[in-house]
Design an enzyme around this catalytic site. Structure first.
Site, PDB file in Angstrom:
ATOM      1  N   CYS A 100       0.835  -1.207   0.000  1.00 51.57           N
ATOM      2  CA  CYS A 100       0.000   0.000   0.000  1.00 51.57           C
ATOM      3  C   CYS A 100       0.872   1.259   0.000  1.00 51.57           C
ATOM      4  O   CYS A 100       1.525   1.552  -0.989  1.00 51.57           O
ATOM      5  CB  CYS A 100      -0.986  -0.029   1.174  1.00 51.57           C
ATOM      6  SG  CYS A 100      -2.262   1.233   1.038  1.00 51.57           S
ATOM      7  N   HIS A 123      -3.132  -5.218   1.489  1.00 52.11           N
ATOM      8  CA  HIS A 123      -2.481  -5.449   2.790  1.00 52.11           C
ATOM      9  C   HIS A 123      -2.488  -6.918   3.216  1.00 52.11           C
ATOM     10  O   HIS A 123      -3.332  -7.310   4.027  1.00 52.11           O
ATOM     11  CB  HIS A 123      -3.220  -4.665   3.876  1.00 52.11           C
ATOM     12  CG  HIS A 123      -3.095  -3.194   3.771  1.00 52.11           C
ATOM     13  ND1 HIS A 123      -2.049  -2.488   4.301  1.00 52.11           N
ATOM     14  CD2 HIS A 123      -3.903  -2.271   3.189  1.00 52.11           C
ATOM     15  CE1 HIS A 123      -2.196  -1.201   4.068  1.00 52.11           C
ATOM     16  NE2 HIS A 123      -3.319  -1.048   3.387  1.00 52.11           N
ATOM     17  N   GLU A 159      -0.699  -8.181   5.349  1.00 49.56           N
ATOM     18  CA  GLU A 159      -0.426  -8.207   6.794  1.00 49.56           C
ATOM     19  C   GLU A 159      -1.704  -8.005   7.618  1.00 49.56           C
ATOM     20  O   GLU A 159      -1.684  -8.171   8.826  1.00 49.56           O
ATOM     21  CB  GLU A 159       0.643  -7.168   7.160  1.00 49.56           C
ATOM     22  CG  GLU A 159       0.181  -5.730   7.284  1.00 49.56           C
ATOM     23  CD  GLU A 159      -0.066  -5.027   5.954  1.00 49.56           C
ATOM     24  OE1 GLU A 159      -0.034  -5.698   4.883  1.00 49.56           O
ATOM     25  OE2 GLU A 159      -0.325  -3.812   5.971  1.00 49.56           O
TER      26      GLU A 159
END
Lengths: 230, 317
Positions: free
Chosen positions: A94, A201, A203
């Site tokens: 991002c 994302h 994560e």
């Protein structure tokens, strides 16, 4: 993983990972990396000298303007550029992908500093405000193999890759659905050598396939004879 | 709507994020709402009252701005009913910056929230700094596509807000005072209550949930996770880089600074210093550097000189 019986290589290679920790979702990346076997350590990076101790870097999601300003004031901008120039594996998610891009559109008034390295142009905040943020399942080259194991991609005020400016850049994923005025063919993940960029994302999910892919890229990179930190 | 823990907020969690498995794109899921908060971590969210201040905040490195008509310090001085800001002013601020823009609604004022959602605000703060519109009920935040942040003084209050759909929490502190003492009290209270819960057996947790007036399931998740199950910022009275760094060392994920910046002598410089202090919160040498020569801090108010009805943190239930 199969261990070799070779006397000189009794354990699999271990790598030191850093996650740029100026602002954003860096702890999430650290938590994911810590569960991958080839990762010997995953540390937050806030200072230039810490960059010298790691083999590979993740630049997390957050606000790219904020991270760029703090990096500049903390004397990290040039060292980060050098890290990328030295072809050390680096992955931006991002905002991190925006910072890794050579060019960015829709930046704040007065422009924005970038680290650069990825030969792409990105549009910041492509989809609108937070209510236009979304999640979607994607096919990703090297990561997904069939329609049964698509990757859960989370886009938060996300950028897209508006153009690819070099034949060295491989497209890994596209949107697949039209989102508002953004076309389904829009590119959202790329690789250029040992640089990786994702507009979404990983994560923020519990799917560590892209993290493992990045670790594999790191391993392959150093196995081809480039020196690493001991 | 069910609650799911944001992925990787804490280590060693065994939760799976619920991404829709039908391939169809979905918006406004809890994952998307908490996702923005996760991206704001390690950052400073600054109160601004116009586009010019918003630009100063963005250049200083704010990770978001909070658009409001009057900063809390002025609300204290001027009195009267404090309401949601003029949507026109919020739109001007949105035009001026590329970082996320938040805005406040009164506690329980679900129509102010509908209005802010319709103009595309990035986060709504259901805030005790404004005059409450409902003295019993908070907004049902599950009903909105836009995510909410809410204030809390203790664990019970935080978990009640999360149960109502808040995707982010901030400790309340005492806004507009420039005095960090309440922010510390609220952060320490929440930490202590979580530590206590994490040592309890399941039987004890049932009774503790009753004591805290907290939903049992959320309390159980919190105890397992050993932290609030959503992102938690500190707010209310932070005025210096040292204040911000102390709150970070006490375990918050980032900070809100309201009156502390634009009520000080040199807002741009102080704003930058607080941003650096939040990133380098555990490095006293850097904190010393950025604390130098910042000009006058906001004057500040001693909390014990305030009467009970002047305490904003008592609002919210």
């Amino acid at each position: 993983m199969v261990r070799t019986c070779n006397d000189f290589q009794q354990v699999q290679p271990q790598f030191k990972f850093g996650v740029l920790a100026l602002q954003g979702a860096f702890q999430e990346h650290i938590h994911m990396l810590q569960n991958i076997s080839q990762v010997s350590s995953a540390i937050p990076i806030r200072k230039a000298e810490q960059l010298e101790t790691i083999d590979a870097l993740i630049i997390p999601g957050g606000e790219s303007t904020t991270m760029a300003l703090i990096a500049e004031r903390s004397g990290l901008m040039e060292p980060l550029r050098k890290f990328v120039r030295d072809e050390k594996p680096t992955w931006g998610t991002c905002a991190g992908m925006i910072l890794l891009a050579n060019e960015a559109n829709k930046v704040k008034k007065g422009g924005q500093d970038l680290i650069g390295g990825l030969n792409i142009t990105v549009n910041r905040n492509q989809f609108g405000s937070q209510i236009d943020s979304f999640e979607s399942l994607l096919h990703i080259n090297h990561i997904t193999t069939s329609s049964d194991d698509l990757f859960p991609a989370i886009f938060i005020r996300a950028p897209i890759i508006s153009s690819i400016n070099s034949s060295n850049v491989e497209v890994l994923a596209r949107l697949e659905h039209d989102i508002g005025e953004t076309d389904a063919s829009s590119i959202v993940a790329v690789r250029q050598g040992s640089l990786l960029g994702t507009a979404f994302h990983p994560e923020l999910t519990n799917d560590d396939r892209i993290h493992k892919y990045f670790v594999q890229l790191t391993q392959d990179h150093y196995n081809t004879g480039k020196g690493r930190n001991e | 709507m069910s609650f799911s823990i944001p992925a990787n907020l804490a280590s060693k969690e065994s939760y799976s994020t619920k991404v829709s498995q039908n391939g169809i794109t979905s918006q406004a899921t809890f994952t998307v709402k908490t996702g923005l908060a996760q991206n704001l971590k390690g950052g400073v969210i600054m109160d601004v009252v116009n586009a010019e201040q918003a630009r100063i905040a963005e250049e200083a490195g704010a990770c978001a701005v909070m658009a409001l008509e009057r900063v809390p310090a002025d609300i204290r001085i001027q009195g009267g009913v404090a309401r949601m800001s003029d949507p026109k002013m919020i739109k001007e601020i949105k035009e001026a910056v590329t970082i996320p823009v938040m805005a406040k609604v009164r506690i329980g004022h679900f129509v102010e929230a509908q209005i802010l959602e319709s103009i595309g605000i990035d986060y709504i703060d259901e805030s005790e700094v404004l005059t409450p519109a409902d003295e019993e009920n908070h907004i049902n935040k599950h009903n909105y596509k836009v995510p909410f942040v809410c204030g809390a003084k203790n664990l019970g209050e935080a978990l009640r807000r999360i149960n109502e759909g808040a995707a982010m929490i901030r400790t309340k502190g005492e806004a507009g005072t420039g005095n960090v003492v309440e922010a510390v009290r609220h952060m320490r209270t929440i930490t202590r209550e979580i530590r206590k819960a994490s040592l309890m057996s399941e039987e004890e947790l049932f009774s503790y949930a009753k004591e805290l007036q907290a939903p049992y399931n959320l309390l159980k998740e919190t105890a397992k996770l050993r932290r609030l199950p959503v992102v938690n910022f500190s707010a209310g009275g932070l005025a210096t880089p040292a204040d911000a760094a102390m709150m970070m060392q006490l375990g918050c994920d980032g900070v809100f600074v309201g009156s502390g910046i634009f009520k000080s002598g040199d807002p741009a410089k102080r704003a930058k210093a607080i941003v650096q202090a939040v990133t380098h919160f555990d490095d006293p040498k850097i904190l010393a550097e950025v604390s130098e020569d910042l000009g006058d801090a906001m004057v500040g108010i001693n909390i014990d000189t305030l009467s009970d009805d002047q305490l904003l943190s008592k609002r919210g239930w």
